[in-house]
Design a protein around this motif. Structure first.
Motif, short mmCIF file in Angstrom:
data_model
loop_
_atom_site.label_atom_id
_atom_site.label_comp_id
_atom_site.label_asym_id
_atom_site.label_seq_id
_atom_site.Cartn_x
_atom_site.Cartn_y
_atom_site.Cartn_z
N THR A 78 0.83 -1.20 0.00
CA THR A 78 0.00 0.00 0.00
C THR A 78 0.87 1.25 0.00
O THR A 78 2.02 1.22 0.42
CB THR A 78 -0.91 0.05 1.26
N ALA A 86 -3.65 3.74 -1.35
CA ALA A 86 -3.82 2.93 -2.58
C ALA A 86 -3.22 1.56 -2.29
O ALA A 86 -2.15 1.45 -1.70
CB ALA A 86 -3.10 3.59 -3.74
N ARG A 87 -3.92 0.50 -2.73
CA ARG A 87 -3.48 -0.86 -2.41
C ARG A 87 -3.22 -1.66 -3.69
O ARG A 87 -4.00 -1.61 -4.62
CB ARG A 87 -4.58 -1.56 -1.61
N GLU A 344 -3.21 7.59 -5.84
CA GLU A 344 -3.23 6.61 -6.93
C GLU A 344 -2.24 6.99 -8.04
O GLU A 344 -1.58 6.14 -8.63
CB GLU A 344 -4.64 6.45 -7.52
N MET A 347 1.13 6.19 -6.89
CA MET A 347 1.39 4.75 -7.02
C MET A 347 1.82 4.41 -8.45
O MET A 347 2.71 3.59 -8.68
CB MET A 347 0.14 3.96 -6.61
N SER A 366 -4.06 -4.29 -11.27
CA SER A 366 -4.59 -3.36 -10.27
C SER A 366 -5.54 -2.35 -10.91
O SER A 366 -5.26 -1.14 -10.93
CB SER A 366 -3.45 -2.62 -9.57
N GLU A 368 -8.30 -1.05 -9.98
CA GLU A 368 -8.89 0.01 -9.13
C GLU A 368 -7.93 1.20 -9.05
O GLU A 368 -8.33 2.35 -9.17
CB GLU A 368 -9.17 -0.48 -7.70
N VAL A 369 -6.65 0.89 -8.81
CA VAL A 369 -5.67 1.96 -8.65
C VAL A 369 -5.50 2.72 -9.97
O VAL A 369 -5.55 3.95 -10.02
CB VAL A 369 -4.31 1.40 -8.19
N ALA A 373 -6.53 6.58 -10.93
CA ALA A 373 -5.48 7.51 -11.38
C ALA A 373 -5.84 8.11 -12.74
O ALA A 373 -5.66 9.32 -12.97
CB ALA A 373 -4.13 6.80 -11.46
#
Ligand code: FAD
Length: 499
Positions: A78, A86-87, A344, A347, A366, A368-369, A373
């Motif tokens: 994370t 953000a994971r 995000e 990341m 990933s 979602e991230v 973004a």
């Protein structure tokens, strides 16, 4: 080649693993590990082993890997910026206590018939053996004695390695802004009641916080710095103390050697090369060296041929990782300049910092991230469009007639002295827009994107980065991660590997 007697200098991951593999491959060979420390008194906290490394260890020695996995702790990754998180899922990344790892490696070495001698510090020349495997770590006295064409480069930033007496839920990268500047931790759990906290900062912050004044002697830890950092990271520490173990500030030492062997002595692991800790590869490189070296010793008729084979196999992989690590180190050393990004996008900047993870591949693992973004970048709802690169570039290609000051600089280090001069000259011209141009090769483009990020922040102009058509993916990643405002897709194709 059938060896009669082999001495291993250093009982870290490289030495212990090489000793076991060698004894398994050549049961009649006498293999002795000479380690300066006493058994069970190692330094350090946890280390990480990624999925790719585990696959290689499995192929080389499934028994040892089984016990390493059993002692390890899987975790996700994370990024936490002021509570915004953000994971990234990472099922196969494990953290393991260095003490546990060494315990597993010692047991398996002994099970194979290796003799371990602790509390001794012989010089390579004094050892009675056909070959000496020098795995005596980053400060290797064997390497320092000469003959390997070694050089050591110091990082600009400062870091220390400490621990805490509780298990974080996941690995976390967390910056904290203080009145003195920014500190950032890379922290990860490695046991049910333990986490590693690796903390770094830049020199001005370190000095402003008066952390440069501590006097630390012998094996003591820098308790004044630990107390300071406990306050800085109190949210992440949930009321726990930071635990030291010979903990003090250091600059990372990147070791390279023109030759890995001299006479009957061969270097492996950190003694031969290091790669910045932010790519978590020191133990991986050490153990993969051991695998290749033992295979070469088994396959070749004499030590010089075996050492040449080992180096031919390992050097390209090591140098590739050292280049990734160099880019990663530069990214972390400049980290405070980008903490304004939404987490995000930060990341994405992190994942693309060394150029080895394409944005579309990251989006596949990933969504979602990356979706969040992309939404932030374009000012629309979170989404991962199927034609990701086209989608990103669609409205961000600079018009050819844009009035922009051209910056044409070929640099190795976008945060180095030469780059400082380029940025200062651009700032003095105070242009509304800058166009950063240069060679089409991929390493040059990645460096250009980093320089562009600096120009955006420090000059405040609209920054256009030019790159060739076949590197549009890198240009798109540069836009989403805040390295450029606009791009120019021009010129010939950029050959050249991901560096
Ligand atoms: C802050 C930090 C974080 C890290 N995080 C990670 C991570 O997340 N993942 C990862 O994979 N790696 C990580 N590493 C790197 C990792 O610890 C090393 O790269 C790895 O241990 C190298 O293994 P090695 O066997 O080559 O050397 P070492 O583990 O250093 O072992 C060398 C051994 O040789 C012994 N020795 C030295 N000189 C002599 C002598 N003259 N005689 C006898 N014995 C001697 C030492 O006591 C030591 O036991 C990190 C390193 C640092 C500094």
């Amino acid at each position: 080649m059938q060896l009669r007697r082999v001495a291993v200098l250093g009982g870290g991951p490289a030495g212990l693993y090489a000793a076991r593999l060698l004894k398994l491959a050549q049961p009649r060979c006498e293999v002795v590990v000479h380690e300066q420390g006493e058994r069970d008194t190692t330094f350090g906290f946890g280390v990480g082993l990624a999925a790719g490394t585990q696959r290689k260890l499995e192929a080389a020695d499934a028994d040892t890997l089984r016990d390493i996995r059993a002692a390890g702790r899987p975790h996700d990754m994370t990024m936490d910026v002021g509570g915004a998180v953000a994971r990234v899922r990472n099922d196969n990344l494990i953290g393991i206590a260095r003490t546990e790892l060494l315990d597993v490696l010692q047991r398996h070495a002994e099970k194979a018939g290796v003799r371990l001698e602790h509390g001794v510090r012989p010089a390579a020349d004094d050892l009675d053996a056909d070959v000496v495997l020098a795995a005596d770590g980053v400060g290797s006295a064997t390497r320092e004695a000469g003959g390997f064409g070694a050089s050591v480069e110091l990082g600009r930033g400062l870091f220390l390695w400490c621990g805490a007496g509780f298990a974080l839920d996941d690995a976390v990268f967390a910056p904290v802004d203080t009145e003195h500047g920014t500190f950032v931790t890379h922290a990860y759990p490695y046991a049910d009641d333990r986490s590693t906290f690796l903390i770094e900062t830049d020199e001005p912050t370190w000095r402003a916080a008066c952390l440069d004044t501590a006097v630390v002697e012998g094996d003591a830890s820098d308790t004044a710095s630990l107390a300071h950092l406990r306050e800085v990271f109190r949210t992440h520490l949930r009321g726990h103390d930071l635990i030291g173990n010979r903990t003090r500030w250091q600059r990372f030492r990147t070791v390279t050697c023109r030759r890995w062997s001299a006479g009957r002595v061969v270097l492996l692991g950190d003694a031969a090369h290091t790669a910045h800790f932010s790519i978590g590869s020191g133990t991986k490189l050490a153990m993969e060296d051991a695998i290749a070296l033992v295979a070469a010793l088994d396959a070749e008729p004499d030590p010089p041929a075996a050492f040449a084979r080992y180096e031919a196999v390992r050097r390209p992989a090591v140098e590739r990782l050292q280049e990734l690590a160099r880019r990663s180190r530069l990214w972390w050393e400049s980290f405070p300049s980008r903490t304004h990004l939404p987490v995000e996008r930060l990341m994405i900047s992190y994942m693309t910092r060394a150029g080895n993870i394409p944005l579309d591949r990251f989006a596949a693992t990933s969504p979602e991230v990356v979706g969040a973004a992309l939404g932030q970048f374009a000012g629309v709802a979170p989404q991962v469009p199927p034609d990701l690169t086209d989608w990103v570039l669609r409205s961000r290609v600079a018009p050819d007639d844009l009035d922009a000051l051209v910056v044409d600089a070929v640099l190795d280090d976008p945060w180095g002295v030469e780059a400082d001069a380029v940025v200062a000259a651009a700032a003095a011209a105070a242009p509304a827009a800058l166009r950063v141009v240069g060679p089409p090769e991929r390493p040059a483009l990645l460096t250009r994107l980093d320089l562009a990020e600096r120009l955006r922040t420090e000059v405040g102009a609209t920054v256009v980065v030019e790159g060739p058509p076949d590197l549009r993916d890198d240009l798109a990643a540069g836009l989403v991660s805040g390295r450029a405002d606009l791009v120019g897709v021009t010129g010939s194709t950029g050959s050249g590997e991901a560096s």
